[in-house]
Design an enzyme around this catalytic site. Structure first.
Site, PDB file in Angstrom:
ATOM      1  N   LYS A   1      87.119  56.751  -8.340  1.00 16.10           N
ATOM      2  CA  LYS A   1      86.037  55.802  -8.626  1.00 16.10           C
ATOM      3  C   LYS A   1      84.816  56.114  -7.759  1.00 16.10           C
ATOM      4  CE  LYS A   1      87.459  51.656  -8.690  1.00 16.10           C
ATOM      5  NZ  LYS A   1      87.860  50.258  -8.471  1.00 16.10           N
TER       6      LYS A   1
ATOM      7  N   LYS B   1      91.854  52.015   1.260  1.00 12.33           N
ATOM      8  CA  LYS B   1      92.100  50.607   0.895  1.00 12.33           C
ATOM      9  C   LYS B   1      92.923  49.989   2.015  1.00 12.33           C
ATOM     10  CE  LYS B   1      91.306  47.646  -2.447  1.00 12.33           C
ATOM     11  NZ  LYS B   1      90.141  47.511  -3.328  1.00 12.33           N
TER      12      LYS B   1
ATOM     13  N   ASP C   1      88.024  42.341  -1.253  1.00 14.46           N
ATOM     14  CA  ASP C   1      88.803  42.526  -2.481  1.00 14.46           C
ATOM     15  C   ASP C   1      89.420  41.146  -2.741  1.00 14.46           C
ATOM     16  OD1 ASP C   1      89.883  44.625  -4.471  1.00 14.46           O
ATOM     17  OD2 ASP C   1      91.715  43.671  -3.838  1.00 14.46           O
TER      18      ASP C   1
HETATM   19  P1  NDP Z   1      88.978  37.211  -6.369  1.00 13.20           P
HETATM   20  O1  NDP Z   1      89.985  36.936  -5.318  1.00 13.20           O
HETATM   21  O2  NDP Z   1      87.573  36.775  -6.167  1.00 13.20           O
HETATM   22  O3  NDP Z   1      89.471  36.625  -7.764  1.00 13.20           O
HETATM   23  C1  NDP Z   1      90.692  36.947  -8.359  1.00 13.20           C
HETATM   24  C2  NDP Z   1      90.845  35.993  -9.526  1.00 13.20           C
HETATM   25  O4  NDP Z   1      91.960  36.378 -10.329  1.00 13.20           O
HETATM   26  C3  NDP Z   1      91.103  34.564  -9.110  1.00 13.20           C
HETATM   27  O5  NDP Z   1      90.430  33.734 -10.014  1.00 13.20           O
HETATM   28  C4  NDP Z   1      92.620  34.438  -9.251  1.00 13.20           C
HETATM   29  O6  NDP Z   1      93.059  33.101  -9.451  1.00 13.20           O
HETATM   30  C5  NDP Z   1      92.808  35.235 -10.509  1.00 13.20           C
HETATM   31  N1  NDP Z   1      94.174  35.700 -10.725  1.00 13.20           N
HETATM   32  C6  NDP Z   1      95.027  36.288  -9.868  1.00 13.20           C
HETATM   33  N2  NDP Z   1      96.165  36.621 -10.488  1.00 13.20           N
HETATM   34  C7  NDP Z   1      96.009  36.236 -11.782  1.00 13.20           C
HETATM   35  C8  NDP Z   1      96.790  36.333 -12.949  1.00 13.20           C
HETATM   36  N3  NDP Z   1      98.009  36.877 -12.908  1.00 13.20           N
HETATM   37  N4  NDP Z   1      96.277  35.867 -14.109  1.00 13.20           N
HETATM   38  C9  NDP Z   1      95.062  35.310 -14.177  1.00 13.20           C
HETATM   39  N5  NDP Z   1      94.267  35.191 -13.112  1.00 13.20           N
HETATM   40  C10 NDP Z   1      94.736  35.653 -11.940  1.00 13.20           C
HETATM   41  O7  NDP Z   1      89.056  38.791  -6.609  1.00 13.20           O
HETATM   42  P2  NDP Z   1      87.951  39.749  -7.234  1.00 13.20           P
HETATM   43  O8  NDP Z   1      87.273  39.080  -8.362  1.00 13.20           O
HETATM   44  O9  NDP Z   1      87.152  40.322  -6.135  1.00 13.20           O
HETATM   45  O10 NDP Z   1      88.876  40.935  -7.775  1.00 13.20           O
HETATM   46  C11 NDP Z   1      89.519  40.884  -9.029  1.00 13.20           C
HETATM   47  C12 NDP Z   1      89.993  42.283  -9.398  1.00 13.20           C
HETATM   48  O11 NDP Z   1      88.875  43.168  -9.431  1.00 13.20           O
HETATM   49  C13 NDP Z   1      90.998  42.932  -8.453  1.00 13.20           C
HETATM   50  O12 NDP Z   1      91.843  43.774  -9.192  1.00 13.20           O
HETATM   51  C14 NDP Z   1      90.116  43.767  -7.553  1.00 13.20           C
HETATM   52  O13 NDP Z   1      90.825  44.834  -6.952  1.00 13.20           O
HETATM   53  C15 NDP Z   1      89.116  44.275  -8.580  1.00 13.20           C
HETATM   54  N6  NDP Z   1      87.844  44.737  -8.034  1.00 13.20           N
HETATM   55  C16 NDP Z   1      87.049  43.917  -7.296  1.00 13.20           C
HETATM   56  C17 NDP Z   1      85.842  44.370  -6.842  1.00 13.20           C
HETATM   57  C18 NDP Z   1      84.889  43.472  -6.124  1.00 13.20           C
HETATM   58  O14 NDP Z   1      83.756  43.913  -5.875  1.00 13.20           O
HETATM   59  N7  NDP Z   1      85.234  42.240  -5.821  1.00 13.20           N
HETATM   60  C19 NDP Z   1      85.415  45.777  -7.041  1.00 13.20           C
HETATM   61  C20 NDP Z   1      86.285  46.519  -7.919  1.00 13.20           C
HETATM   62  C21 NDP Z   1      87.472  46.025  -8.356  1.00 13.20           C
HETATM   63  P3  NDP Z   1      93.475  32.134  -8.229  1.00 13.20           P
HETATM   64  O15 NDP Z   1      92.213  31.444  -7.853  1.00 13.20           O
HETATM   65  O16 NDP Z   1      94.496  31.260  -8.840  1.00 13.20           O
HETATM   66  O17 NDP Z   1      94.015  33.004  -7.120  1.00 13.20           O
END
Ligand code: NDP
Length: 449
Positions: free
Chosen positions: A117, A129, A169
């Site tokens: 990436k 990571k 993350d």
């Molecule tokens: P956050 O912690 O901000 O949000 C994660 C979200 O996913 C929360 O709303 C959580 O809910 C929800 N969640 C977790 N497990 C499940 C599930 N099984 N089904 C439905 N919802 C679920 O994380 P990010 O948004 O930062 O990251 C999300 C993904 O994106 C990860 O895979 C991360 O590695 C990837 N990513 C993030 C980047 C970034 O800049 N933030 C960059 C590139 C990739 P709850 O509130 O209940 O925990």
């Protein structure tokens, strides 16, 4: 698809036989190896230089104990990690995840993905990571602060602006980054851009918060446009309701789509009138409540417990933005049956290998995470640049650079796929384009890289 090349299959078998079971890491390696066969055929020099073997073994893995005290004075322990995977093209770069599910397999998969990436962004960043099996949910601010400070009191020895630059993350947002940055600064005695995702008051970049979700939509828009379509008038599902999901919702809506469903780890909401990202932000980020709260605020919306059902809602575009393996074969089949046109990965590896194959065989446009969610780390790279230059760019300047980077990534993935005889297979395009840059650097540096 299977690993068609005998050399790569043997290497994959060897890796599995000589590593304790690490299913997520093996899944990530398999996905990459399935698409690298033509590179092995065309580049015997890379085989001779041992690049493939070296690429699947991290430079080093650091594990450490993290002690912290809760508000009642009880001492707890968690396990902390940093996987420094590959620094052939720049300092290790990749976020930290705090979640009870964190283990070495998950962090090696994420670190491995990060190599490709970061390479695709065109910026000089290696892959890494880290994280801990700590759950910030339900903890007070003071408890989270003590945990982050303790985590950093060990990690600081191994990181630096030219060595390894962590970020956020899952479970590591602005609050956690702030506590870690404060501790790093105190221990190191220096104010440098060693961590990204910082607050705007402390050297953070405008548009970093929005970058992954915005970048995902910019990439998806390019993919749609190349196939004579766009977001305009499309029904969109965005899973998750965290950082990536919130801003994917905002940009998809700005580009003319309507986001009709979102989720958290307890369940999903359906709102046929379109979900306003500001309501989600208020519930999840400001009030730190559950997404079920949405139906109390917005008439006409529905809440359904359980996460997987979200993929049974008919939509044109699906943007999985929650977590790994959230779309399995059943979810993929439901989406295909309901006529989905495009799936683009906001989360890391949210689609299982079987589900990815199902989408590709059904002719669904598929944007792989390595390319589609690279906007976050690309903007972290821009934050590092601003820190080094002692400058701050405006929101529009950063957003414009991000947009340009995502367009370039789409072009690189599409062109590389075509060049290697797999036109339209953006998974292959992303893996090969990301791999080649790192491989050339490794070969050029000799086996001491
Ligand atoms: P956050 O912690 O901000 O949000 C994660 C979200 O996913 C929360 O709303 C959580 O809910 C929800 N969640 C977790 N497990 C499940 C599930 N099984 N089904 C439905 N919802 C679920 O994380 P990010 O948004 O930062 O990251 C999300 C993904 O994106 C990860 O895979 C991360 O590695 C990837 N990513 C993030 C980047 C970034 O800049 N933030 C960059 C590139 C990739 P709850 O509130 O209940 O925990």
């Amino acid at each position: 698809m299977a690993i068609k090349n005998e050399y790569l299959q043997n290497l994959f078998d060897y890796l599995k036989a000589h590593t304790e079971p690490q299913p997520e890491f093996f899944q990530a390696v398999q996905e990459v190896f399935e698409t690298l066969s033509p590179v092995v055929d065309r580049r015997p020099d890379l085989v001779k230089a041992g690049i493939f073997e070296q690429l699947v073994e991290p430079d080093r893995v650091i594990t450490f104990r993290v002690n912290w005290t809760d508000d009642q004075g009880k001492v707890h322990f968690n396990r902390g990690y940093r996987v420094q995977f590959n620094n052939a093209i720049g300092p290790y770069k990749g976020g930290c995840r705090f979640h009870p599910s964190v283990n070495l397999s998950i962090l090696k998969f994420l670190g491995f993905e990060q190599i490709f990436k970061n390479s695709l962004t065109g910026l000089p960043m290696g892959g890494g990571k880290g994280g801990a099996d700590f759950d910030p949910r339900g903890k007070s601010d003071a408890e989270v602060m003590r945990f982050c400070q303790s985590f950093m009191s060990e990690l600081w020895k191994y990181i630096g602006p030219d060595t390894d630059v962590p970020a956020g993350d899952i479970g590591v947002g602005s609050r956690e980054v702030g506590y870690m940055f404060g501790m790093y600064k105190k221990l190191q005695g220096e104010f440098t851009g060693t961590i990204t995702g910082k607050s705007l008051y402390s050297g953070g970049s405008l548009a970093r918060t929005e970058a992954t979700g915005f970048g995902l939509c910019y990439y998806t828009d390019e993919m749609l446009k190349a196939n004579g379509s766009g977001f305009e008038g499309k029904k969109v599902i965005v899973s998750g309701s965290g950082n990536v999901a919130t801003y994917a919702n905002r940009k998809a809506t700005e580009l003319g789509g309507k986001v009709i469903a979102m989720s958290d780890s307890d369940g999903y909401i359906y709102d046929p009138n379109g979900i306003d990202y500001k309501v989600i932000k208020q519930i999840k980020e400001v009030e730190r409540k559950r997404i079920s709260e949405y139906v109390n605020l917005v008439p006409g919306a529905e809440y359904h417990p359980g996460c997987k059902g979200i993929w049974t809602i008919p939509c044109d575009i699906a943007l999985p933005c929650a977590t790994q393996n959230e779309i399995d074969l059943t979810g993929a089949q439901a989406l295909i049956k309901n006529g989905v046109q495009a799936v683009s990965e906001g989360a890391n590896m949210p689609t299982t290998l079987e589900a990815t194959r199902a989408f590709q065989e059904a002719g669904v446009l598929f944007g792989p995470a390595k390319a589609a969610n690279a906007g976050g780390v690309a903007t972290s790279g821009l934050e590092m640049t601003q820190n080094s230059m002692r400058l701050s760019w405006s929101f529009d300047e950063v957003d414009e650079k991000l947009h340009g980077i995502m367009k370039n990534i789409y072009a690189a993935t599409a062109n590389t796929a075509a060049e290697y005889g797999m036109a339209g297979n953006l998974v292959a395009g992303a893996n090969i384009a990301g791999f080649l840059k790192v491989a050339e650097a490794m070969k050029w540096q000799g086996c001491a890289f």
